[in-house]
Motif scaffolding. Sequence first.
Motif, PDB file in Angstrom:
ATOM      1  N   ALA A  17      -8.648   0.382   4.390  1.00 39.14           N
ATOM      2  CA  ALA A  17      -8.687   0.731   2.958  1.00 39.14           C
ATOM      3  C   ALA A  17      -7.341   0.440   2.290  1.00 39.14           C
ATOM      4  O   ALA A  17      -7.284  -0.120   1.197  1.00 39.14           O
ATOM      5  N   VAL A  18      -6.259   0.795   2.978  1.00 39.43           N
ATOM      6  CA  VAL A  18      -4.947   0.627   2.358  1.00 39.43           C
ATOM      7  C   VAL A  18      -4.565  -0.855   2.242  1.00 39.43           C
ATOM      8  O   VAL A  18      -3.980  -1.277   1.252  1.00 39.43           O
ATOM      9  N   ARG A  19      -4.949  -1.661   3.214  1.00 34.21           N
ATOM     10  CA  ARG A  19      -4.665  -3.105   3.132  1.00 34.21           C
ATOM     11  C   ARG A  19      -5.404  -3.736   1.969  1.00 34.21           C
ATOM     12  O   ARG A  19      -4.872  -4.584   1.261  1.00 34.21           O
ATOM     13  N   LEU A  20      -6.655  -3.320   1.791  1.00 34.77           N
ATOM     14  CA  LEU A  20      -7.441  -3.834   0.661  1.00 34.77           C
ATOM     15  C   LEU A  20      -6.799  -3.449  -0.659  1.00 34.77           C
ATOM     16  O   LEU A  20      -6.689  -4.268  -1.571  1.00 34.77           O
ATOM     17  N   LEU A  21      -6.390  -2.216  -0.741  1.00 34.55           N
ATOM     18  CA  LEU A  21      -5.750  -1.709  -1.958  1.00 34.55           C
ATOM     19  C   LEU A  21      -4.498  -2.516  -2.290  1.00 34.55           C
ATOM     20  O   LEU A  21      -4.288  -2.947  -3.427  1.00 34.55           O
ATOM     21  N   ILE A  22      -3.678  -2.755  -1.279  1.00 30.12           N
ATOM     22  CA  ILE A  22      -2.428  -3.492  -1.480  1.00 30.12           C
ATOM     23  C   ILE A  22      -2.719  -4.939  -1.875  1.00 30.12           C
ATOM     24  O   ILE A  22      -2.117  -5.480  -2.795  1.00 30.12           O
ATOM     25  N   PHE A  23      -3.685  -5.557  -1.196  1.00 32.88           N
ATOM     26  CA  PHE A  23      -4.016  -6.950  -1.506  1.00 32.88           C
ATOM     27  C   PHE A  23      -4.533  -7.080  -2.941  1.00 32.88           C
ATOM     28  O   PHE A  23      -4.161  -7.985  -3.680  1.00 32.88           O
ATOM     29  N   LYS A  24      -5.372  -6.133  -3.338  1.00 38.90           N
ATOM     30  CA  LYS A  24      -5.918  -6.139  -4.693  1.00 38.90           C
ATOM     31  C   LYS A  24      -4.787  -6.062  -5.718  1.00 38.90           C
ATOM     32  O   LYS A  24      -4.782  -6.779  -6.712  1.00 38.90           O
ATOM     33  N   GLU A  25      -3.834  -5.209  -5.434  1.00 35.14           N
ATOM     34  CA  GLU A  25      -2.687  -5.057  -6.332  1.00 35.14           C
ATOM     35  C   GLU A  25      -1.883  -6.361  -6.403  1.00 35.14           C
ATOM     36  O   GLU A  25      -1.440  -6.776  -7.469  1.00 35.14           O
ATOM     37  N   THR A  41       3.954  -0.004  -8.587  1.00 37.24           N
ATOM     38  CA  THR A  41       2.537   0.024  -8.959  1.00 37.24           C
ATOM     39  C   THR A  41       1.688   0.788  -7.944  1.00 37.24           C
ATOM     40  O   THR A  41       0.618   1.258  -8.280  1.00 37.24           O
ATOM     41  N   LEU A  42       2.170   0.884  -6.713  1.00 36.11           N
ATOM     42  CA  LEU A  42       1.401   1.582  -5.681  1.00 36.11           C
ATOM     43  C   LEU A  42       2.184   2.814  -5.213  1.00 36.11           C
ATOM     44  O   LEU A  42       2.517   2.931  -4.038  1.00 36.11           O
ATOM     45  N   ASP A  43       2.459   3.704  -6.128  1.00 34.08           N
ATOM     46  CA  ASP A  43       3.327   4.831  -5.756  1.00 34.08           C
ATOM     47  C   ASP A  43       2.644   5.865  -4.858  1.00 34.08           C
ATOM     48  O   ASP A  43       3.272   6.795  -4.387  1.00 34.08           O
ATOM     49  N   THR A  44       1.327   5.687  -4.612  1.00 31.85           N
ATOM     50  CA  THR A  44       0.646   6.609  -3.694  1.00 31.85           C
ATOM     51  C   THR A  44       0.748   6.136  -2.243  1.00 31.85           C
ATOM     52  O   THR A  44       0.465   6.888  -1.319  1.00 31.85           O
ATOM     53  N   VAL A  45       1.138   4.882  -2.041  1.00 32.17           N
ATOM     54  CA  VAL A  45       1.222   4.338  -0.682  1.00 32.17           C
ATOM     55  C   VAL A  45       2.648   4.527  -0.166  1.00 32.17           C
ATOM     56  O   VAL A  45       3.604   4.237  -0.878  1.00 32.17           O
ATOM     57  N   ASP A  46       2.790   5.028   1.059  1.00 33.74           N
ATOM     58  CA  ASP A  46       4.167   5.245   1.515  1.00 33.74           C
ATOM     59  C   ASP A  46       4.869   3.928   1.830  1.00 33.74           C
ATOM     60  O   ASP A  46       4.254   2.916   2.158  1.00 33.74           O
ATOM     61  N   SER A  48       6.844   2.732   4.123  1.00 34.36           N
ATOM     62  CA  SER A  48       6.833   2.020   5.403  1.00 34.36           C
ATOM     63  C   SER A  48       5.502   1.297   5.596  1.00 34.36           C
ATOM     64  O   SER A  48       5.445   0.211   6.165  1.00 34.36           O
ATOM     65  N   THR A  49       4.414   1.881   5.085  1.00 36.95           N
ATOM     66  CA  THR A  49       3.110   1.211   5.151  1.00 36.95           C
ATOM     67  C   THR A  49       3.146  -0.058   4.312  1.00 36.95           C
ATOM     68  O   THR A  49       2.680  -1.116   4.747  1.00 36.95           O
ATOM     69  N   LEU A  50       3.704   0.052   3.137  1.00 37.41           N
ATOM     70  CA  LEU A  50       3.829  -1.112   2.264  1.00 37.41           C
ATOM     71  C   LEU A  50       4.606  -2.221   2.946  1.00 37.41           C
ATOM     72  O   LEU A  50       4.193  -3.378   2.969  1.00 37.41           O
ATOM     73  N   PHE A  51       5.735  -1.847   3.501  1.00 34.35           N
ATOM     74  CA  PHE A  51       6.601  -2.819   4.162  1.00 34.35           C
ATOM     75  C   PHE A  51       5.888  -3.492   5.329  1.00 34.35           C
ATOM     76  O   PHE A  51       5.923  -4.716   5.475  1.00 34.35           O
ATOM     77  N   ARG A  52       5.212  -2.681   6.152  1.00 35.63           N
ATOM     78  CA  ARG A  52       4.515  -3.237   7.319  1.00 35.63           C
ATOM     79  C   ARG A  52       3.365  -4.151   6.883  1.00 35.63           C
ATOM     80  O   ARG A  52       3.096  -5.171   7.510  1.00 35.63           O
ATOM     81  N   THR A  53       2.699  -3.774   5.807  1.00 38.13           N
ATOM     82  CA  THR A  53       1.572  -4.576   5.320  1.00 38.13           C
ATOM     83  C   THR A  53       2.060  -5.920   4.771  1.00 38.13           C
ATOM     84  O   THR A  53       1.467  -6.962   5.053  1.00 38.13           O
ATOM     85  N   ILE A  54       3.148  -5.889   4.025  1.00 40.87           N
ATOM     86  CA  ILE A  54       3.724  -7.147   3.521  1.00 40.87           C
ATOM     87  C   ILE A  54       4.098  -8.053   4.690  1.00 40.87           C
ATOM     88  O   ILE A  54       3.809  -9.247   4.695  1.00 40.87           O
ATOM     89  N   THR A  55       4.734  -7.477   5.709  1.00 43.19           N
ATOM     90  CA  THR A  55       5.140  -8.258   6.883  1.00 43.19           C
ATOM     91  C   THR A  55       3.925  -8.888   7.558  1.00 43.19           C
ATOM     92  O   THR A  55       3.936 -10.066   7.907  1.00 43.19           O
ATOM     93  N   LEU A  56       2.869  -8.110   7.717  1.00 42.71           N
ATOM     94  CA  LEU A  56       1.638  -8.609   8.339  1.00 42.71           C
ATOM     95  C   LEU A  56       1.010  -9.726   7.494  1.00 42.71           C
ATOM     96  O   LEU A  56       0.673 -10.792   8.017  1.00 42.71           O
ATOM     97  N   PHE A  57       0.880  -9.489   6.203  1.00 39.20           N
ATOM     98  CA  PHE A  57       0.282 -10.489   5.304  1.00 39.20           C
ATOM     99  C   PHE A  57       1.094 -11.787   5.341  1.00 39.20           C
ATOM    100  O   PHE A  57       0.548 -12.875   5.258  1.00 39.20           O
ATOM    101  N   HIS A  58       2.413 -11.626   5.439  1.00 42.64           N
ATOM    102  CA  HIS A  58       3.278 -12.799   5.464  1.00 42.64           C
ATOM    103  C   HIS A  58       3.095 -13.574   6.766  1.00 42.64           C
ATOM    104  O   HIS A  58       2.966 -14.793   6.776  1.00 42.64           O
ATOM    105  N   GLU A  59       3.064 -12.845   7.877  1.00 41.69           N
ATOM    106  CA  GLU A  59       2.850 -13.472   9.190  1.00 41.69           C
ATOM    107  C   GLU A  59       1.532 -14.235   9.237  1.00 41.69           C
ATOM    108  O   GLU A  59       1.430 -15.304   9.826  1.00 41.69           O
ATOM    109  N   LYS A  60       0.511 -13.652   8.623  1.00 42.05           N
ATOM    110  CA  LYS A  60      -0.837 -14.244   8.639  1.00 42.05           C
ATOM    111  C   LYS A  60      -1.024 -15.277   7.530  1.00 42.05           C
ATOM    112  O   LYS A  60      -2.119 -15.783   7.321  1.00 42.05           O
TER     113      LYS A  60
END
Length: 139
Positions: A17-25, A41-46, A48-60
């Motif tokens: 759910a959180v990855r979808l939310l971040i990608f949509k944003e 814009t995503l002040d409800t997401v912590d 470290s989650t944001l950072f890890r998700t960006i890293t993952l999206f970038h790797e992929k």
Amino acid sequence: MDNYIERLQERGINITAVRLLIFKEMMNFSHAFCLADLETTLDTVDKSTLFRTITLFHEKRLIHSIDDGSGSIKYSVCSRYCDCSVEQQHTHFYCEKCKTTFCLDNASIPEVNIPQNFILHSANFVLKGLCSHCSKIAT
Ligand SMILES: [Zn+2]
Ligand SMILES: [Zn+2]
């Protein structure tokens, strides 16, 4: 939402759910964004989650990074079939006034002659100046 799920799956990213939310944003930005933009814009997401998700999206290779010289790394969602090879990379434009970085998707990176036996892996081609909005104010 289906389209977003498909885009993540195509890049081999497991759906949460959180990855979808971040990608949509990310898709909502009309220009390149940095970590701090997403934090706003995503002040409800912590963070470290944001950072890890960006890293993952970038790797992929769902997103690409841009070093525009501003000191913070910017990111932008890759076009659907982009594989981030040098041939597929595009030019970026940094507006010195509003500090915004744009993807010039239709402007490929010019071919540069590199010395013999040098091997090119990536390119970071950034043009600097005024965007259409700021150039109007300037004149
Ligand atoms: Zn501008
Ligand atoms: Zn770009």
